[in-house]
Scaffold this motif. Structure first.
Motif, mmCIF file in Angstrom:
data_model
loop_
_atom_site.group_PDB
_atom_site.id
_atom_site.type_symbol
_atom_site.label_atom_id
_atom_site.label_comp_id
_atom_site.label_asym_id
_atom_site.label_seq_id
_atom_site.Cartn_x
_atom_site.Cartn_y
_atom_site.Cartn_z
ATOM 1 N N LEU A 276 0.832 -1.192 0.000
ATOM 2 C CA LEU A 276 0.000 0.000 0.000
ATOM 3 C C LEU A 276 0.869 1.246 0.000
ATOM 4 O O LEU A 276 2.000 1.247 0.504
ATOM 5 N N SER A 277 0.320 2.320 -0.557
ATOM 6 C CA SER A 277 0.901 3.655 -0.419
ATOM 7 C C SER A 277 0.068 4.417 0.604
ATOM 8 O O SER A 277 -1.153 4.273 0.648
ATOM 9 N N PHE A 278 0.744 5.238 1.404
ATOM 10 C CA PHE A 278 0.060 5.964 2.470
ATOM 11 C C PHE A 278 0.254 7.463 2.297
ATOM 12 O O PHE A 278 1.337 7.924 1.939
ATOM 13 N N GLN A 279 -0.799 8.188 2.544
ATOM 14 C CA GLN A 279 -0.736 9.643 2.548
ATOM 15 C C GLN A 279 -0.927 10.117 3.985
ATOM 16 O O GLN A 279 -1.894 9.730 4.652
ATOM 17 N N ILE A 280 0.010 10.963 4.451
ATOM 18 C CA ILE A 280 -0.003 11.434 5.836
ATOM 19 C C ILE A 280 -0.184 12.940 5.841
ATOM 20 O O ILE A 280 0.558 13.676 5.182
ATOM 21 N N ALA A 281 -1.175 13.404 6.568
ATOM 22 C CA ALA A 281 -1.437 14.840 6.702
ATOM 23 C C ALA A 281 -1.260 15.231 8.170
ATOM 24 O O ALA A 281 -1.850 14.612 9.065
ATOM 25 N N GLN A 282 -0.445 16.262 8.404
ATOM 26 C CA GLN A 282 -0.217 16.749 9.757
ATOM 27 C C GLN A 282 -1.021 18.029 9.969
ATOM 28 O O GLN A 282 -0.939 18.957 9.168
ATOM 29 N N THR A 295 -10.641 16.155 6.329
ATOM 30 C CA THR A 295 -10.954 16.762 5.038
ATOM 31 C C THR A 295 -11.278 18.247 5.165
ATOM 32 O O THR A 295 -11.089 19.000 4.208
ATOM 33 N N ASP A 296 -11.758 18.680 6.335
ATOM 34 C CA ASP A 296 -12.138 20.082 6.508
ATOM 35 C C ASP A 296 -10.979 20.969 6.948
ATOM 36 O O ASP A 296 -10.998 22.176 6.754
ATOM 37 N N SER A 297 -9.973 20.369 7.588
ATOM 38 C CA SER A 297 -8.830 21.146 8.064
ATOM 39 C C SER A 297 -7.778 21.270 6.971
ATOM 40 O O SER A 297 -7.703 20.451 6.053
ATOM 41 N N LYS A 298 -6.950 22.287 7.091
ATOM 42 C CA LYS A 298 -5.832 22.466 6.168
ATOM 43 C C LYS A 298 -4.583 21.831 6.764
ATOM 44 O O LYS A 298 -4.188 22.143 7.889
ATOM 45 N N ALA A 299 -3.974 20.949 6.014
ATOM 46 C CA ALA A 299 -2.779 20.275 6.497
ATOM 47 C C ALA A 299 -1.556 21.172 6.328
ATOM 48 O O ALA A 299 -1.397 21.836 5.300
ATOM 49 N N THR A 300 -0.689 21.180 7.358
ATOM 50 C CA THR A 300 0.554 21.948 7.257
ATOM 51 C C THR A 300 1.577 21.214 6.405
ATOM 52 O O THR A 300 2.437 21.819 5.791
ATOM 53 N N LYS A 301 1.476 19.891 6.359
ATOM 54 C CA LYS A 301 2.420 19.117 5.557
ATOM 55 C C LYS A 301 1.784 17.776 5.194
ATOM 56 O O LYS A 301 1.190 17.119 6.043
ATOM 57 N N ALA A 321 -2.695 16.923 15.348
ATOM 58 C CA ALA A 321 -3.318 15.663 14.943
ATOM 59 C C ALA A 321 -2.702 15.177 13.636
ATOM 60 O O ALA A 321 -2.064 15.946 12.902
ATOM 61 N N VAL A 322 -2.895 13.912 13.363
ATOM 62 C CA VAL A 322 -2.375 13.292 12.155
ATOM 63 C C VAL A 322 -3.519 12.524 11.475
ATOM 64 O O VAL A 322 -4.314 11.865 12.138
ATOM 65 N N CYS A 323 -3.581 12.637 10.148
ATOM 66 C CA CYS A 323 -4.548 11.877 9.345
ATOM 67 C C CYS A 323 -3.787 11.007 8.349
ATOM 68 O O CYS A 323 -2.840 11.492 7.703
ATOM 69 N N ILE A 324 -4.180 9.764 8.218
ATOM 70 C CA ILE A 324 -3.507 8.838 7.304
ATOM 71 C C ILE A 324 -4.557 8.066 6.505
ATOM 72 O O ILE A 324 -5.570 7.623 7.058
ATOM 73 N N ARG A 325 -4.312 7.909 5.221
ATOM 74 C CA ARG A 325 -5.142 7.063 4.382
ATOM 75 C C ARG A 325 -4.253 6.240 3.462
ATOM 76 O O ARG A 325 -3.070 6.549 3.279
ATOM 77 N N ALA A 326 -4.830 5.186 2.850
ATOM 78 C CA ALA A 326 -4.035 4.238 2.068
ATOM 79 C C ALA A 326 -4.715 3.913 0.743
ATOM 80 O O ALA A 326 -5.931 4.050 0.593
#
Length: 355
Positions: A276-282, A295-301, A321-326
């Motif tokens: 899998l490939s993972f996308q990480i939003a901080q 989805t509503d917040s703006k990720a810094t990175k 917080a951290v958001c991750i999807r695959a």
């Protein structure tokens, strides 16, 4: 031949001439005792026959008399072995049954109406499709769902699921509950069940090998009927690799600067073969009124990570917080739903546990 007999023969001939003139109607059997009639809005008739050999019935000595017809449980004025279903626009569908005078059921036919080029639909078009299909892995299992129009809610009338759409040798059958279907052919053996909500089906290709290349697409056609005996069919065709959507990843904390996550429990293994490939939003800012902070917040990175096993990642300073999807690393398929992990909430809980 007497005058009365000639009149009867003449009346029957006129009736059939009238039916043939008014009814250039195509009809076909969806299942035993279920007939689908294609209508274009014009007036027509569909003849139904109660018994193939009515002579045996009339010559019986049990005294049960003439044949009586009922539509949706209500007695109809028409009697006799032949019944003419009146078709006008989308009207005429129903459950037609014939009985002896003592009430014994002799035969029954459900007539479903399929409107040609109708603007009305039983389903609502969502995300550019009426029928939406997805798979959580490459095991051969997949699900398809739909959204009923609020005024035309109904149920499943027929399901056809095959690896090849025009497989003439395919046989589809349904069990006694009417909820479990199986379509078998030389190419595939796919079983489908209607889910408990009535808004989708769960299917499995019993002959699918997850480690082999898919040579043919799966073709799914679902016939849906409304409570007014209207029927429509909706289709999708796909490779599993085109509809695969991983489950949500699991996130946990290693220390104050490090998080880790693991593959979804539903994903195919070994992970080295199905990476899998993972996308990480901080996320640094707070989002009190967000229905979905990922989805509503703006990720810094946002970063992309490829890993065949449990993964770790060092978060930036002041990350809340951290958001991750695959998604599948090899196919252009769907992303999983975001998994959200609050670092601040975790720190707060840790301090409370120490007290």
């Amino acid at each position: 031949m007497n005058v009365k007999m000639r009149f009867i023969i003449f009346s029957i001939a006129c009736t059939f001439l009238q039916v043939s003139h008014q009814s250039p109607i195509s009809h076909w059997n969806l299942l035993p005792h279920i007939v689908v009639v294609d209508v274009d809005g014009t007036l027509g008739h569909l003849p139904l026959r109660c018994l193939e050999s009515p002579e045996e019935f009339t010559r019986g000595d049990d005294g049960i008399g003439d044949i009586v017809w009922m539509k949706n449980g209500v007695k109809d004025a028409q009697t006799g072995n032949l019944y003419l279903v009146q078709l006008e626009e989308s009207l005429g569908g129903g459950n037609y049954s014939c009985h002896s005078k003592d009430g014994s059921l002799l035969n029954h036919t459900v007539v479903l109406i399929q409107e040609i080029e109708s603007q009305k639909k039983i389903l609502v078009n969502s995300d550019q499709d009426y029928l939406r299909c997805s798979a959580q892995n490459f095991s051969g299992e997949f699900a398809c769902s739909w959204t009923w129009h609020r005024s035309r809610v109904g149920n499943v009338a027929f399901i056809k699921a095959l690896r090849v759409s025009n497989d003439s040798e395919a046989q589809c059958s349904v069990d006694a509950s009417g909820q479990h279907w199986t379509c078998s052919s030389g190419q595939s053996n796919i079983s489908c069940s209607v889910d408990s909500s009535g808004h989708g089906i769960l299917c499995a290709d019993q002959q699918h090998c997850p480690y082999a290349e898919e040579r043919a697409r799966i073709h799914v056609t679902v016939y849906l009927r409304s409570k007014h005996f209207l029927v429509e069919n909706y289709s999708q065709h796909f490779y599993l690799s085109e509809i695969v959507k991983p489950g949500k990843v699991r996130i946990s904390k290693v220390n104050t600067t490090m998080i880790k996550w693991s593959y979804p429990s539903s994903w195919s293994s070994p992970f080295s073969y199905f990476p899998l490939s993972f996308q990480i939003a901080q996320l640094r800012g707070r989002c009190k009124k967000c229905s979905n902070p990922c989805t509503d917040s703006k990720a810094t990175k946002t970063v992309m990570v490829n890993s065949p096993d449990i993964c770790q990642f060092e978060v930036k300073h002041k990350t809340k917080a951290v958001c991750i999807r695959a998604k599948d690393a090899f196919c252009n398929s769907q992303w999983s739903e975001w998994s959200h992990y609050s670092l601040k909430e975790d720190e707060k809980n840790g301090r409370q546990n120490k007290k």
